[in-house]
Write an enzyme that holds these catalytic residues in place. Structure first.
Site, PDB file in Angstrom:
ATOM      1  N   ASP A 252      32.736  80.241   3.762  1.00  0.00           N
ATOM      2  CA  ASP A 252      31.607  80.136   4.673  1.00  0.00           C
ATOM      3  C   ASP A 252      31.732  78.875   5.531  1.00  0.00           C
ATOM      4  OD1 ASP A 252      28.759  80.937   5.413  1.00  0.00           O
ATOM      5  OD2 ASP A 252      28.442  78.902   4.658  1.00  0.00           O
TER       6      ASP A 252
ATOM      7  N   GLU B  97      35.639  81.750   7.741  1.00  0.00           N
ATOM      8  CA  GLU B  97      34.662  81.917   8.813  1.00  0.00           C
ATOM      9  C   GLU B  97      34.897  80.723   9.739  1.00  0.00           C
ATOM     10  OE1 GLU B  97      29.921  82.819   9.405  1.00  0.00           O
ATOM     11  OE2 GLU B  97      30.492  81.264   7.975  1.00  0.00           O
TER      12      GLU B  97
END
Length: 792
Positions: free
Chosen positions: A430, A467
């Site tokens: 993330d 990401e």
């Protein structure tokens, strides 16, 4: 309020409040407790002083108030949990078994004192032990301490304060960053006495360990060579929040199993029938789902179901286990059962991991749980020259100082733990760009953490997905990758959304994304499959909402609809939200299928989101992280519809009877059938999911209108010399039909219709192709077709 002077101790005055309770002697007790103690260690009473303070004459409780010293140690009596104390050793960090007992080690460079706190099974503190220091590590060994089931934490004192980036809070028992298990609240979203919740301070979460239980029996099927071995290019990834996947009653599971790891495992046959061979689980590290309810605020009605606010890097979230009430050990077994079950169905397990921030938030509303109180200036990016010292590239109040050597090792140890202990197959990082910054948040060209992961003998062999952005960097196509990292391709998402909804000037970008985004990934030794292609993800509109709403509708989140992305590139097809208009409904059904066809025909690795296969709606909410309600929960189809919709799998692409009527009894069931058949086609055709980027002999673009921004029609042929033959596809994002003049099929073959999203189910997908088509095919408005070169 009382102000107790402490000048005789050389400390600053501190504020205290008086609270009242009844002691075990049935006497009214006035306990004076510190509201905040950041100046240094509290003066400790001797054991005799503590006992003396509890002596009282036999008088009526109405007339007597028991005096308790304000700074008495929390332990009421010796715990009897261990027989002796020794200095222990500084390695390894965390709890570890020794020949005589248990060793505890905690890194804190700037601390001046550390105490190990022991608790009973009700999470009541029973003892404190001083830790010794070696270098920057504090440690102690407890001889005779049990090998499992002892909750523990640390109190940490230090010198220096705000101006030096420190956030000492020694009145708070802190969670060990290396704790393999976490003890706390036992039922998801339900407060209990164990967590000792206190207003703004939040809940108590403690470390725990288990060195006594027998090793988990993975069995021969979990030997490395026997596990699912699909390469990245072969995967169809299914992003799924564990809690929301089976929390709804329609999941057909026992109540305690709903919303758990066991619930997800129970749906492994469904996932396999859908064609999924990899699940990407939203964060499963321990987190406080009730973090928003610590104080009155616009979000105090929310329950965090996504988990992007963890408090541990090592422990699975206890309350995602159906046996969570039995303790964290039961949850670890259940997590392993889930992995084993998914592997048995040919499904790899990827974890969405959050190493960029934690739940400890910012200085305006801090939630001191662990790293903040242990050594804030080491574990988090800080800039003491700024008024707001905590650097916030995560958007969540703090940013982990991931490239500090100690923090880097913490992350590496965590990743290795999940691979070795839990057999996971890879990770999605993330806001991975946060991991590419130095201690002040400045970008690094070769970040040490990313390099260490890339060169690690174990971690370099699992799936690594970034990401590739944060609040300040957008690294799609340029994330430091060492030729092995894949990336969430945000450019793919945006370009496909804009073309299919009919934005002008998007044809060239659409073609580039379908072909594998060579403009982003055809460098060095990177491949098309390093592009993780997706139309939707957890944060943003679902597929249904993407074609049903022009704007976000996040009013239920309590932030005045200001949260969530404004750049959705969505189109409501003529009506905002739900409608009974048959024309709008039919158009939405076509558009959802158009997106799915484009995704499955693209070079790269496709990812779909849980619920998109059955048109799950979140009511236009594109940031639904805080709703443990049907807004977030997947509503399952009736079992007979689900089974019928998924029946047409292996062997049916070569020609099959129409699906049973139950499979098309509802739009959701029809979309499920369409999605599963489309996934099966992708997995079986070698022209899709290529190892290398396409050359001139691999694709023909039937196009002489590239630079006309008003053109919204694209047709192409993917060539394949094998028995599966060529694939022809045409996408029409115009509001009127466009005639497609088909190219000549390869010798000995004819074009047969596989997909026409304008046709009603079940004709929208014909397994194995229909009998044949005319040389000119009319591609209707907002629809697409896929033809296959079928032997004569």
């Amino acid at each position: 309020m009382l102000l107790l002077p402490t000048t005789n101790l050389g400390l600053r005055p501190r504020t205290y409040e008086a609270t009242h309770s009844v002691c075990s002697l049935d006497l009214r007790v006035s306990v004076v407790k510190p509201l905040r103690n950041a100046a240094g260690p509290a003066p400790q009473q001797t054991q005799q002083q503590r006992h003396a303070s509890l002596l009282c004459p036999r008088r009526s409780h109405r007339q007597h108030r028991l005096r308790v010293c304000a700074q008495a140690a929390p332990a009421a009596q010796q715990s009897k949990l261990y027989t002796a104390v020794s200095a222990g050793k500084p390695e390894p960090l965390g709890p570890s078994r020794t020949a005589a007992g248990i060793n505890f080690a905690l890194f804190s460079r700037h601390a001046t004192a550390v105490k190990l706190c022991l608790f009973n099974s009700d999470l009541q503190q029973v003892d404190e032990v001083d830790c010794k220091r070696t270098g920057d590590v504090w440690h102690v060994e407890l001889v005779g301490l049990p090998g499992r089931g002892v909750p523990y934490g640390f109190r940490v004192w230090g010198e220096g304060g705000w101006e030096a980036g420190h956030r000492w809070q020694p009145d708070r028992v802190l969670l060990d960053p290396y704790a393999p298990l976490v003890a706390g609240r036992r039922r998801f979203g339900v407060r209990d006495e164990r967590e000792q919740f206190r207003g703004k301070e939040g809940s108590l979460f403690l470390g725990q360990y288990d060195f006594d239980s027998a090793p988990y029996d993975w069995g021969p099927s979990e030997a490395p060579a026997a596990r699912p071995s699909q390469q990245l290019r072969e995967l169809v990834i299914y992003e799924v929040p564990v809690r929301c996947f089976t929390a709804h009653t329609s999941a057909g599971l026992p109540e305690l199993q709903r919303g758990t790891f066991a619930g997800l495992a129970a749906k492994a046959p469904y996932l396999a029938s859908l064609g999924i061979n990899a699940v990407e689980l939203l964060p499963v590290f321990e987190w406080d789902e009730l973090e928003f309810r610590r104080r009155p605020n616009p979000r105090d009605h929310m329950t965090n179901v996504w988990g992007y606010s963890h408090i541990s890097f090592f422990a699975p979230a206890t309350r995602l286990g159906s046996g969570g009430a039995e303790g964290p050990e039961a949850t670890t077994r259940e997590f392993k059962d889930m992995v084993k079950t998914l592997h048995a169905h040919g499904i790899q397990v990827l974890l969405d991991v959050v190493y960029n921030h934690t739940a400890e938030a910012d200085d305006a509303d801090p939630y001191t749980l662990s790293l903040r109180g242990i050594d804030n200036s080491v574990y988090y990016m800080t800039d003491p020259t700024q008024f707001v010292q905590l650097v916030n590239w995560s958007g969540c109040g703090n940013t982990v100082n991931a490239n500090h050597p100690v923090v880097c090792q913490l992350v590496l140890d965590s990743l290795v733990h999940w691979v070795r202990e839990y057999h996971v197959d890879g990770f999605r990082f993330d806001l991975a760009s946060c991991l590419c910054r130095d201690e002040r948040g400045r970008p690094l060209p070769a970040p040490p953490l990313i390099r260490a992961i890339s060169k690690h003998p174990l971690l370099s062999q699992v799936k690594l997905i970034a990401e590739p952005w944060d609040l300040g960097m957008y690294q799609v196509g340029s994330f430091p990758n060492w030729d092995i990292w894949a990336e969430w391709n945000g450019r793919y998402r945006d370009d496909l959304r804009r073309f299919i909804k009919g934005d002008p000037g998007m044809k060239r970008a659409f073609a580039t994304r379908l072909a594998g985004s060579a403009d982003l990934y055809n460098t060095n030794n990177r491949r098309p499959y390093h592009s993780i292609n997706f139309i939707t993800a957890h944060d943003g509109f679902s597929l249904y909402d993407l074609v049903s709403y022009n704007g976000k509708h996040n009013e239920a989140n309590g932030e005045g609809n200001r949260d969530g992305s404004n750049d959705n590139f969505s189109w409501n097809c003529g009506v905002e939200g739900d409608t009974s208009d048959p024309g709008v409904t039919a158009l939405r059904q076509r558009q959802m299928r158009n997106f799915l066809v484009a995704l499955m025909l693209s070079q790269g690795t496709p990812m779909i989101v849980s619920g998109d296969e059955v048109a799950k709606s979140h009511g236009g909410n594109n940031n639904w992280y805080g709703h443990d309600t049907p807004t977030a929960h997947l509503q399952w189809l009736p079992l007979e519809q689900q089974q019928a919709a998924l029946q047409q799998q292996q062997g049916q692409l070569e020609g099959a009877a129409p699906p049973p009527a139950a499979a098309t009894a509802s739009p959701a069931a029809a979309l499920l059938r369409f999605t599963s058949q489309l996934i099966a086609f992708r997995k079986e055709h070698p022209a899709l999911g290529r190892e290398t980027f396409m050359g001139p002999g691999d694709v023909t673009w039937h196009e002489d209108n590239w630079y006309n921004d008003d053109s919204r029609f694209l047709a192409f042929t993917l060539h394949h010399a094998g028995p599966q033959g060529d694939i022809y596809a045409a996408f029409n994002a115009h509001s009127f039909p466009v005639p497609a003049h088909l190219p000549r099929p390869p010798p000995g073959r004819k074009w047969a219709r596989l997909v026409d999203t304008n046709l009603p189910p079940p004709k929208d997908f014909t397994p194995g192709g229909n009998a044949g088509v005319e040389p000119v095919y009319s591609v209707q408005a907002y629809s697409c077709i896929v033809l296959i070169a079928k032997p004569l």
